[in-house]
Design an enzyme around this catalytic site. Structure first.
Site, PDB file in Angstrom:
ATOM      1  N   TYR A  39       1.272  -1.303   0.140  1.00 24.11           N
ATOM      2  CA  TYR A  39       0.134   0.229  -0.289  1.00 24.11           C
ATOM      3  C   TYR A  39       1.458   1.142   0.085  1.00 24.11           C
ATOM      4  O   TYR A  39       0.396   2.271  -0.424  1.00 24.11           O
ATOM      5  CB  TYR A  39      -0.986  -0.006   1.138  1.00 24.11           C
ATOM      6  CG  TYR A  39      -1.863   0.530   1.643  1.00 24.11           C
ATOM      7  CD1 TYR A  39      -1.317   2.799   2.004  1.00 24.11           C
ATOM      8  CD2 TYR A  39      -2.932   1.070   0.881  1.00 24.11           C
ATOM      9  CE1 TYR A  39      -2.618   3.792   1.540  1.00 24.11           C
ATOM     10  CE2 TYR A  39      -3.452   2.352   0.677  1.00 24.11           C
ATOM     11  CZ  TYR A  39      -3.812   3.323   1.407  1.00 24.11           C
ATOM     12  OH  TYR A  39      -4.407   4.022   1.255  1.00 24.11           O
ATOM     13  N   ASP A  40       1.935   1.141   1.275  1.00 27.11           N
ATOM     14  CA  ASP A  40       2.690   2.591   1.202  1.00 27.11           C
ATOM     15  C   ASP A  40       3.319   2.450  -0.334  1.00 27.11           C
ATOM     16  O   ASP A  40       4.023   3.493  -0.843  1.00 27.11           O
ATOM     17  CB  ASP A  40       3.152   2.630   2.145  1.00 27.11           C
ATOM     18  CG  ASP A  40       2.644   2.045   3.639  1.00 27.11           C
ATOM     19  OD1 ASP A  40       3.807   1.797   4.819  1.00 27.11           O
ATOM     20  OD2 ASP A  40       1.843   2.777   3.890  1.00 27.11           O
ATOM     21  N   SER A  85     -32.293  12.236  19.915  1.00 32.54           N
ATOM     22  CA  SER A  85     -31.522  11.548  20.728  1.00 32.54           C
ATOM     23  C   SER A  85     -32.878  10.454  20.877  1.00 32.54           C
ATOM     24  O   SER A  85     -32.951  10.468  20.415  1.00 32.54           O
ATOM     25  CB  SER A  85     -31.597  12.326  21.955  1.00 32.54           C
ATOM     26  OG  SER A  85     -32.705  12.267  22.188  1.00 32.54           O
ATOM     27  N   GLU A 118     -28.589  -3.814  17.284  1.00 39.79           N
ATOM     28  CA  GLU A 118     -27.077  -3.246  16.350  1.00 39.79           C
ATOM     29  C   GLU A 118     -26.199  -2.190  17.714  1.00 39.79           C
ATOM     30  O   GLU A 118     -27.149  -1.976  18.741  1.00 39.79           O
ATOM     31  CB  GLU A 118     -27.299  -2.268  15.170  1.00 39.79           C
ATOM     32  CG  GLU A 118     -27.619  -1.237  15.469  1.00 39.79           C
ATOM     33  CD  GLU A 118     -27.897  -0.146  14.223  1.00 39.79           C
ATOM     34  OE1 GLU A 118     -28.873  -0.708  13.424  1.00 39.79           O
ATOM     35  OE2 GLU A 118     -27.389   0.846  14.015  1.00 39.79           O
ATOM     36  N   LYS A 120     -24.928  -0.472  20.667  1.00 41.84           N
ATOM     37  CA  LYS A 120     -24.627   0.428  20.294  1.00 41.84           C
ATOM     38  C   LYS A 120     -23.429   1.667  21.480  1.00 41.84           C
ATOM     39  O   LYS A 120     -22.843   1.784  22.193  1.00 41.84           O
ATOM     40  CB  LYS A 120     -25.841   1.196  21.976  1.00 41.84           C
ATOM     41  CG  LYS A 120     -25.961   3.258  21.560  1.00 41.84           C
ATOM     42  CD  LYS A 120     -27.061   3.724  22.717  1.00 41.84           C
ATOM     43  CE  LYS A 120     -27.248   4.806  22.461  1.00 41.84           C
ATOM     44  NZ  LYS A 120     -26.156   5.660  22.860  1.00 41.84           N
ATOM     45  N   LYS A 295     -34.850  -0.975  15.995  1.00 40.91           N
ATOM     46  CA  LYS A 295     -35.265  -0.006  15.406  1.00 40.91           C
ATOM     47  C   LYS A 295     -36.690  -0.450  15.094  1.00 40.91           C
ATOM     48  O   LYS A 295     -36.393  -1.714  14.506  1.00 40.91           O
ATOM     49  CB  LYS A 295     -33.787   0.305  14.042  1.00 40.91           C
ATOM     50  CG  LYS A 295     -33.272   2.030  14.960  1.00 40.91           C
ATOM     51  CD  LYS A 295     -32.104   2.099  14.411  1.00 40.91           C
ATOM     52  CE  LYS A 295     -30.755   2.673  14.545  1.00 40.91           C
ATOM     53  NZ  LYS A 295     -29.957   2.491  13.495  1.00 40.91           N
ATOM     54  N   LYS A 319     -29.806   0.198  27.233  1.00 38.10           N
ATOM     55  CA  LYS A 319     -28.807   0.706  27.759  1.00 38.10           C
ATOM     56  C   LYS A 319     -27.991  -0.559  28.975  1.00 38.10           C
ATOM     57  O   LYS A 319     -28.907  -1.432  29.119  1.00 38.10           O
ATOM     58  CB  LYS A 319     -29.190   2.285  28.702  1.00 38.10           C
ATOM     59  CG  LYS A 319     -29.633   3.031  28.045  1.00 38.10           C
ATOM     60  CD  LYS A 319     -28.808   3.413  27.095  1.00 38.10           C
ATOM     61  CE  LYS A 319     -27.576   4.357  28.024  1.00 38.10           C
ATOM     62  NZ  LYS A 319     -27.076   5.284  27.177  1.00 38.10           N
TER      63      LYS A 319
HETATM   64  C1  LIG Z   1     -31.280   6.418  14.011  1.00 40.68           C
HETATM   65  C2  LIG Z   1     -31.259   6.911  15.095  1.00 40.68           C
HETATM   66  C3  LIG Z   1     -32.206   8.120  15.227  1.00 40.68           C
HETATM   67  C4  LIG Z   1     -32.633   5.808  15.292  1.00 40.68           C
HETATM   68  C5  LIG Z   1     -29.828   6.823  15.364  1.00 40.68           C
HETATM   69  N1  LIG Z   1     -29.994   7.235  16.653  1.00 40.68           N
HETATM   70  C6  LIG Z   1     -28.204   7.233  17.270  1.00 40.68           C
HETATM   71  N2  LIG Z   1     -28.738   7.992  18.133  1.00 40.68           N
HETATM   72  C7  LIG Z   1     -28.716   8.826  18.846  1.00 40.68           C
HETATM   73  C8  LIG Z   1     -28.346   9.448  19.971  1.00 40.68           C
HETATM   74  N3  LIG Z   1     -27.054   9.936  19.929  1.00 40.68           N
HETATM   75  C9  LIG Z   1     -27.485  11.169  20.573  1.00 40.68           C
HETATM   76  N4  LIG Z   1     -25.849  11.306  21.040  1.00 40.68           N
HETATM   77  C10 LIG Z   1     -25.436  12.071  22.061  1.00 40.68           C
HETATM   78  C11 LIG Z   1     -25.765  12.796  23.241  1.00 40.68           C
HETATM   79  C12 LIG Z   1     -27.907  12.493  22.623  1.00 40.68           C
HETATM   80  N5  LIG Z   1     -27.958  11.678  21.674  1.00 40.68           N
HETATM   81  C13 LIG Z   1     -26.313   8.781  19.864  1.00 40.68           C
HETATM   82  C14 LIG Z   1     -27.046   8.862  18.353  1.00 40.68           C
HETATM   83  C15 LIG Z   1     -27.677   5.781  16.866  1.00 40.68           C
HETATM   84  C16 LIG Z   1     -26.222   5.512  17.828  1.00 40.68           C
HETATM   85  C17 LIG Z   1     -25.850   4.144  17.373  1.00 40.68           C
HETATM   86  C18 LIG Z   1     -24.576   4.040  18.017  1.00 40.68           C
HETATM   87  N6  LIG Z   1     -24.349   4.648  18.939  1.00 40.68           N
HETATM   88  O1  LIG Z   1     -24.551   3.064  17.915  1.00 40.68           O
HETATM   89  C19 LIG Z   1     -26.632   3.469  16.168  1.00 40.68           C
HETATM   90  N7  LIG Z   1     -26.722   2.137  16.287  1.00 40.68           N
HETATM   91  N8  LIG Z   1     -27.568   3.053  15.711  1.00 40.68           N
HETATM   92  C20 LIG Z   1     -28.446   4.954  16.302  1.00 40.68           C
HETATM   93  N9  LIG Z   1     -29.441   5.559  15.428  1.00 40.68           N
END
Ligand SMILES: CC(C)(C)c1nc(N2CCN(c3ncccn3)CC2)c2cc(C(N)=O)c(N)nc2n1
Length: 336
Positions: A39-40, A85, A118, A120, A295, A319
């Site tokens: 690659y390099d 959020s 999935e 988070k 979701k 969570k």
């Molecule tokens: C498309 C939606 C809105 C449903 C959505 N929103 C997310 N988030 C919103 C809140 N977020 C947030 N961040 C800081 C403060 C408040 N809320 C951080 C992203 C998701 C975050 C992740 C992840 N982290 O892996 C994920 N696999 N799917 C997400 N999907």
């Protein structure tokens, strides 16, 4: 007269295609084809040719990832669609209650609702905008409505495509995802920081967010950051994908890393089982997660369900309990 002098553009084009494909295989598929040395060598050859023929340089060339630092701070960027959020769920009962609320509004039974689950990822949420298949803007989530324009920093992440990979690229694509730092990269970064007497980060999330907000992209370029897509927020023309799982598969063909743990799951019971199983795998993933994002998979149902206040009705984050973080202050260990 060597071959490349005759038609540098041909060799430049070939090198770019090879390097882009190598990037995709290494950073998105975790299935490298080129050795680092290979690659390099090809990267340096491309740099030589572009130095000899600067008129052939294009912004989406692999050599253009690390640009100059912006004059002063980051510009403010208004998100076309707010980065909202997520409501939280903490138990199986909460998951069932979320599924029942969804089912009631969709006028079906909770066991008939198809969800995706999935991990988070515990990093920094960002948004990337592509026009005609080329990256034109990248921003932090900020307060959800306005973020900071950090395009030059996001360009340095090899898991961020500078141009979309597919042949039929959409006119407009906005991808949202999480930038993370893996534990191994985090420990190595903090070790270097301790030796250099510079700032030590408390955790990988802070390290990722702090690395993205460096004014000098050359510093960001040295940080072990990865972009993981989690949503196609805007897509024009609409390519007819009807579910989140289909859209995530399309993002993978367009060059993005999507979650390998993403599963399509029917009914709240099986969703709760996924959450329990991922919770058991959590410590072995090599990066921080703080739960599962659940979701509703069907995009029409997502639109029907819409959002309440700042969070979608169609998604909830399950969570995990916070992991006790050990922090050391002057070599005294504190449990926080
Ligand atoms: C498309 C939606 C809105 C449903 C959505 N929103 C997310 N988030 C919103 C809140 N977020 C947030 N961040 C800081 C403060 C408040 N809320 C951080 C992203 C998701 C975050 C992740 C992840 N982290 O892996 C994920 N696999 N799917 C997400 N999907």
């Amino acid at each position: 007269m060597t071959k490349s002098d005759a038609q540098p553009l041909e060799e430049i084009t070939q090198l770019r295609a090879t390097l882009d494909e190598a990037n995709y295989r290494y950073y998105v598929l975790d299935d490298p084809t080129l050795t680092d040395a290979d690659y390099d060598r090809q990267f340096q050859r491309l740099q030589e040719l572009e130095t000899e023929h600067p008129e052939l340089i294009t912004p989406d060339s692999p050599t253009q990832r690390v640009g100059a630092a912006p004059a002063e701070g980051f510009p403010s960027v208004a998100h076309a669609i707010p980065m909202l959020s997520l409501d939280n769920a903490f138990s199986r009962e909460d998951i069932h209650a979320f599924a029942e609320r969804v089912a009631e509004r969709l006028e079906c039974t909770a066991d008939d609702v198809e969800f995706t689950c999935e991990p988070k990822l515990d990093g920094a949420a960002v948004s990337l905008v592509y026009e005609q298949g080329v990256l034109v803007s990248g921003a932090t989530r900020g307060d959800g409505r306005t973020g900071e324009g950090i395009t030059s920093n996001l360009r340095t992440l090899r898991s961020v495509p500078l141009k979309l990979r597919d042949s039929n690229v959409p006119a407009l694509l906005e991808v949202r995802g999480e930038v993370i730092m893996r534990h191994a990269g985090f420990e190595a970064l903090n070790e270097r920081a301790r030796e250099a007497g510079s700032k030590v980060f408390a955790n990988p999330r802070n390290a990722a967010a702090g690395s993205l907000r460096q004014l000098d992209p050359r510093i960001t370029a040295k940080r072990p950051l990865e972009f993981h897509a989690y949503q196609a927020a805007r897509l024009e023309p609409d390519l007819g994908d009807t579910s989140h799982s289909e859209l995530m598969a399309r993002l993978a063909t367009l060059g993005f890393r999507a979650s390998s743990e993403l599963k399509v799951i029917k009914g709240p019971q099986a969703v709760a089982d996924y959450c329990e199983q991922l919770g058991e795998k959590r410590d072995g993933l090599g990066f921080d997660i703080d739960g599962v994002v659940i979701k509703v998979n069907d995009l029409r149902h997502q639109r029907e369900l819409g959002f309440v206040a700042r969070a979608p009705r169609w998604a909830v984050a399950f969570k995990f309990p916070a992991q006790e973080e050990v922090t050391t202050l002057n070599d005294v260990e504190f449990q926080v």
